[in-house]
Write a protein that holds these residues in place. Structure first.
Motif, mmCIF file in Angstrom:
data_model
loop_
_atom_site.group_PDB
_atom_site.id
_atom_site.type_symbol
_atom_site.label_atom_id
_atom_site.label_comp_id
_atom_site.label_asym_id
_atom_site.label_seq_id
_atom_site.Cartn_x
_atom_site.Cartn_y
_atom_site.Cartn_z
ATOM 1 N N LEU A 15 0.833 -1.357 0.175
ATOM 2 C CA LEU A 15 0.110 -0.015 -0.029
ATOM 3 C C LEU A 15 0.822 1.325 0.218
ATOM 4 O O LEU A 15 2.052 1.298 0.617
ATOM 5 N N GLU A 16 0.384 2.289 -0.637
ATOM 6 C CA GLU A 16 0.940 3.456 -0.657
ATOM 7 C C GLU A 16 1.542 4.240 0.450
ATOM 8 O O GLU A 16 2.596 4.680 0.785
ATOM 9 N N ASN A 17 0.621 4.303 1.379
ATOM 10 C CA ASN A 17 0.592 4.980 2.704
ATOM 11 C C ASN A 17 0.657 4.244 3.869
ATOM 12 O O ASN A 17 -0.239 4.720 4.707
ATOM 13 N N ASP A 18 1.307 3.054 3.831
ATOM 14 C CA ASP A 18 1.091 2.162 4.872
ATOM 15 C C ASP A 18 2.215 2.480 5.924
ATOM 16 O O ASP A 18 2.183 1.847 7.038
ATOM 17 N N GLY A 19 3.028 3.356 5.851
ATOM 18 C CA GLY A 19 4.067 3.636 6.783
ATOM 19 C C GLY A 19 5.341 2.688 6.680
ATOM 20 O O GLY A 19 6.444 2.918 7.359
ATOM 21 N N GLU A 20 5.210 1.777 5.647
ATOM 22 C CA GLU A 20 6.254 0.787 5.706
ATOM 23 C C GLU A 20 7.408 1.287 4.440
ATOM 24 O O GLU A 20 7.053 1.574 3.297
ATOM 25 N N LYS A 21 8.746 1.111 4.854
ATOM 26 C CA LYS A 21 9.646 1.391 3.819
ATOM 27 C C LYS A 21 9.769 0.690 2.529
ATOM 28 O O LYS A 21 9.858 1.173 1.335
ATOM 29 N N ALA A 22 9.674 -0.474 2.700
ATOM 30 C CA ALA A 22 9.922 -1.505 1.464
ATOM 31 C C ALA A 22 8.736 -2.572 1.029
ATOM 32 O O ALA A 22 7.997 -2.606 1.872
ATOM 33 N N MET A 23 8.736 -2.517 -0.168
ATOM 34 C CA MET A 23 7.439 -3.198 -0.554
ATOM 35 C C MET A 23 8.199 -4.721 -1.200
ATOM 36 O O MET A 23 9.186 -4.378 -1.833
ATOM 37 N N VAL A 24 7.400 -5.660 -1.204
ATOM 38 C CA VAL A 24 7.841 -6.870 -1.838
ATOM 39 C C VAL A 24 6.684 -7.702 -2.607
ATOM 40 O O VAL A 24 5.624 -7.871 -1.856
ATOM 41 N N LEU A 25 6.787 -7.834 -3.796
ATOM 42 C CA LEU A 25 5.986 -8.790 -4.545
ATOM 43 C C LEU A 25 6.859 -9.989 -4.699
ATOM 44 O O LEU A 25 7.830 -9.962 -5.164
ATOM 45 N N LYS A 93 9.823 3.026 -0.715
ATOM 46 C CA LYS A 93 8.535 3.720 -1.551
ATOM 47 C C LYS A 93 8.484 5.122 -1.090
ATOM 48 O O LYS A 93 8.021 5.683 -2.195
ATOM 49 N N ALA A 94 9.283 5.774 -0.463
ATOM 50 C CA ALA A 94 9.299 7.197 -0.201
ATOM 51 C C ALA A 94 9.888 7.923 -1.581
ATOM 52 O O ALA A 94 9.882 8.848 -1.886
ATOM 53 N N GLN A 95 10.529 7.084 -2.193
ATOM 54 C CA GLN A 95 11.259 7.559 -3.698
ATOM 55 C C GLN A 95 10.418 7.415 -4.875
ATOM 56 O O GLN A 95 10.780 8.071 -5.796
ATOM 57 N N LEU A 96 9.209 6.999 -4.554
ATOM 58 C CA LEU A 96 8.133 6.808 -5.705
ATOM 59 C C LEU A 96 7.713 8.380 -6.038
ATOM 60 O O LEU A 96 7.352 9.075 -5.085
ATOM 61 N N ASN A 97 7.681 8.404 -7.292
ATOM 62 C CA ASN A 97 7.133 9.868 -8.007
ATOM 63 C C ASN A 97 6.174 9.698 -8.902
ATOM 64 O O ASN A 97 6.615 9.662 -9.928
ATOM 65 N N HIS A 98 4.973 9.008 -8.536
ATOM 66 C CA HIS A 98 4.025 8.865 -9.597
ATOM 67 C C HIS A 98 3.773 9.904 -10.431
ATOM 68 O O HIS A 98 3.359 9.609 -11.723
ATOM 69 N N TRP A 108 1.221 1.850 -11.238
ATOM 70 C CA TRP A 108 2.274 1.416 -10.854
ATOM 71 C C TRP A 108 2.438 -0.176 -10.383
ATOM 72 O O TRP A 108 3.241 -0.982 -10.645
ATOM 73 N N TYR A 109 1.583 -0.310 -9.395
ATOM 74 C CA TYR A 109 1.456 -1.666 -8.951
ATOM 75 C C TYR A 109 1.214 -2.617 -9.644
ATOM 76 O O TYR A 109 1.815 -3.796 -9.659
ATOM 77 N N TYR A 110 0.406 -2.586 -10.698
ATOM 78 C CA TYR A 110 0.171 -3.443 -11.819
ATOM 79 C C TYR A 110 1.271 -3.743 -12.805
ATOM 80 O O TYR A 110 1.693 -4.957 -13.154
ATOM 81 N N LYS A 111 2.083 -2.546 -13.019
ATOM 82 C CA LYS A 111 3.366 -2.766 -13.747
ATOM 83 C C LYS A 111 4.125 -3.603 -13.025
ATOM 84 O O LYS A 111 5.130 -4.251 -13.529
ATOM 85 N N ASN A 225 15.193 -15.990 -7.689
ATOM 86 C CA ASN A 225 15.360 -14.948 -8.685
ATOM 87 C C ASN A 225 14.734 -13.692 -8.164
ATOM 88 O O ASN A 225 13.717 -13.615 -7.706
ATOM 89 N N LEU A 226 15.759 -12.671 -7.954
ATOM 90 C CA LEU A 226 15.339 -11.296 -7.290
ATOM 91 C C LEU A 226 15.778 -10.201 -8.182
ATOM 92 O O LEU A 226 16.716 -10.123 -8.743
ATOM 93 N N LEU A 227 14.779 -9.295 -7.936
ATOM 94 C CA LEU A 227 14.967 -7.899 -8.631
ATOM 95 C C LEU A 227 14.933 -7.000 -7.576
ATOM 96 O O LEU A 227 13.781 -6.801 -7.069
ATOM 97 N N ILE A 228 15.840 -6.221 -7.589
ATOM 98 C CA ILE A 228 15.731 -4.880 -6.530
ATOM 99 C C ILE A 228 15.348 -3.855 -7.365
ATOM 100 O O ILE A 228 16.196 -3.214 -8.195
ATOM 101 N N TRP A 229 14.224 -3.500 -7.324
ATOM 102 C CA TRP A 229 13.675 -2.294 -8.320
ATOM 103 C C TRP A 229 14.494 -0.996 -8.069
ATOM 104 O O TRP A 229 14.276 -0.502 -6.766
ATOM 105 N N SER A 230 14.817 -0.235 -9.029
ATOM 106 C CA SER A 230 15.611 1.070 -8.751
ATOM 107 C C SER A 230 14.919 2.315 -9.251
ATOM 108 O O SER A 230 15.616 3.058 -9.423
#
Length: 234
Positions: A15-25, A93-98, A108-111, A225-230
């Motif tokens: 979620l965009e504003n859940d207060g957590e730093k990192a997201m994992v799919l 996620k704080a670095q995201l600029n939609h 962005w989530y679906y992408k 297999n891992l991708l650290i999204w930048s």
């Protein structure tokens, strides 16, 4: 006839504003023909450790008293050549600029989901994608995700991606293993350290995968297999 693969997906802190730093799919996948065998092996490990067959594996349940059980689940995953994992980590996620990219967080989530799954898909195979039921908005999300996956894969007839549907995690051992691996990555990338058993489990994953879990693997890595999204245009 083309091989059918089942892909079991889950997410953490998406979620965009859940207060957590990192997201994992992430998702585990296996040939459909091996689904029952894998489920039975996981259930056997549960019983071996004095847990019922219906015990639900969850990262949130990892504790010192069940550490040996969870260690064996991790070892089983790495020992079974038919069982694979792909994870995508957004470190901050704080670095995201939609706004810059003219998109919503949902767009962005679906992408990101497609970016996570695309290295799994092979054009000559067929896939059935299963997601953990999270909320009442799930049906719309599933429909949209199926459209995005097929469109981006040029699979307009839905021959390759046969289905995208929700299931309950307690119904699927594979989905439970996905929760465990995703939870470990999320814990690591959120810089958490209060649970000693969880830290030991993360170390076991590092040992067995031979990766630090903080860098990309090779794109063709087939087991873990891992991708650290930048960032970028996505």
């Amino acid at each position: 006839m083309s091989e059918i693969y089942n892909v079991y997906c889950d997410e953490s802190c998406h979620l965009e504003n859940d207060g957590e730093k990192a997201m994992v799919l992430g998702g585990v996948w296996c040939p459909e023909s091996k689904r029952k065998e894998i489920s039975q092996r996981v259930r056997d490990i549960k019983v071996k450790h004095g847990l019922g067959k219906s015990f639900e594996i969850k990262w949130t349940k990892v504790s010192q008293s069940k550490l040996a059980f969870y260690m064996e689940i991790i070892d089983y995953f790495f020992d079974d050549d038919d069982f694979h994992f792909r994870g995508l980590i957004v470190p901050d996620k704080a670095q995201l600029n939609h706004e810059t990219w003219g998109q919503t967080h949902d767009d962005w989530y679906y992408k990101m989901y497609f970016t996570m799954l695309k290295v799994i898909f092979e054009p000559q195979a067929r896939y059935r994608v299963y997601l953990d039921i999270k909320d009442t908005q799930g049906a719309d999300k599933i429909k949209k995700l199926h459209e995005v996956l097929c469109h981006n894969s040029y699979d307009f007839s839905r021959r390759m991606i046969e289905r995208v549907q929700q299931i309950h995690s307690h119904e699927s051992e594979q989905l439970q293993v996905a929760d465990l691996l995703i939870g470990a990555l999320s814990y690591l990338h959120r810089d958490l350290s209060t649970n000693a058993a969880k830290l030991k489990l993360i170390e076991r994953i590092k040992q067995r995968s031979q990766y630090r879990l903080t860098c990309n693997t090779l794109l063709r890595e087939n087991k873990f297999n891992l991708l650290i999204w930048s960032g970028g245009a996505l």
